[in-house]
Write a protein that holds these residues in place. Sequence first.
Motif: not given
Ligand SMILES: CCC(=O)NCCS(=O)(=O)O
Length: 332
Positions: A28, A128, A201, A204, A230, A233, A263, A265, A298
């Motif tokens: 980004h 998003y 994306h 999690r 991602h 993670r 982390y 989240f 990222d």
């Molecule tokens: C907008 C950037 C994004 O979503 N990055 C991922 C962050 S994470 O979910 O891996 O913490």
Amino acid sequence: MPEQSGKVQTVLGLIEPGQLGRTMTHEHLTMTFECSHVPPAPGDEGLAAAPIEMKHLHWLQQNPYSHSENLLLNQEIEAVKEELLCYRKAGGGSIVENTTTGITRNLPVLRKLAKETGVHIIAGAGYYVDVTHSDETRKMTVEKLTDIIVSEVLHGADGTDIRCGVIGEIGTSWPITESEKKVLRATAHAQTQLGCPVIIHPGRNKAAPGEAIRILQEAGGNISKTVMSHLDRTLFDQQELLEFAKMGSYLEYDLFGTEMLNYPFNLDVDMPSDSQRVQALAFLIREGYEDRILIAHDIHTKHRLTKYGGHGFSHILKNIVPKMLSRGKPTD
Ligand SMILES: CCC(=O)NCCS(=O)(=O)O
């Protein structure tokens, strides 16, 4: 899309794939991330409101989402321009800019950065995660969402004539919400019309990548031209990673440079170190997935820019590639 067929669509127009050079597929350059603000721990409110300074850097690296100003990457256009010039010097050629609707995509800024730095920039179409969907977006049918995504690629997005070159990053949460499922189906339908790559994306949770791929597949998406972001993670168990890899998407490790203890989240996740990321890639290569791997940083917050003591956009080229080479081929 005959004009674009076989070409790469950058914010400055079409180029040949051979012109891309080394490419970070998930970055980004300008965005906002207020949607992911995490309240600071009791007692840290002062740090969370303080200007970004060297003495606070470690706190910021451990709590990047608790500092509101840190979430405004869109305030750093000049610093990002300097970084892109360094990225070119370090051998970088192109960047896929994954900012979609909901996190303040700014196509005129991307075009300016591409013109002033010579880095090829490919912009992302679509939406998003759910928390950023507007009421208007939620009410749209899959057909309407499809038309918008297609138009962002064929004609331009956000009221400009600047065209996106990929669809994504398309945001999903865990569990995937109804609004996100509609966007995923629209993404698959748009991809069928356009033939372009898709970037997802995942939520999690270790089940999230597979579930998103299943929804795309059922809607007719081309999984061999889909990137799952991602993974560093999200999927840790080697057997589960291989099960997912068999579904056929690109496997993206795109958080290089992010090393944090907790982390925020998902506190159950142990964010890997860069060395562990390299080990995961070596495992995938041994298992035959060398041609399906993508890597990136990222960058989505200020503190990861070199201006603020971060690793910047050249970290992979300057540090990770030599680390990989020092480990040799996995069969050595
Ligand atoms: C907008 C950037 C994004 O979503 N990055 C991922 C962050 S994470 O979910 O891996 O913490």
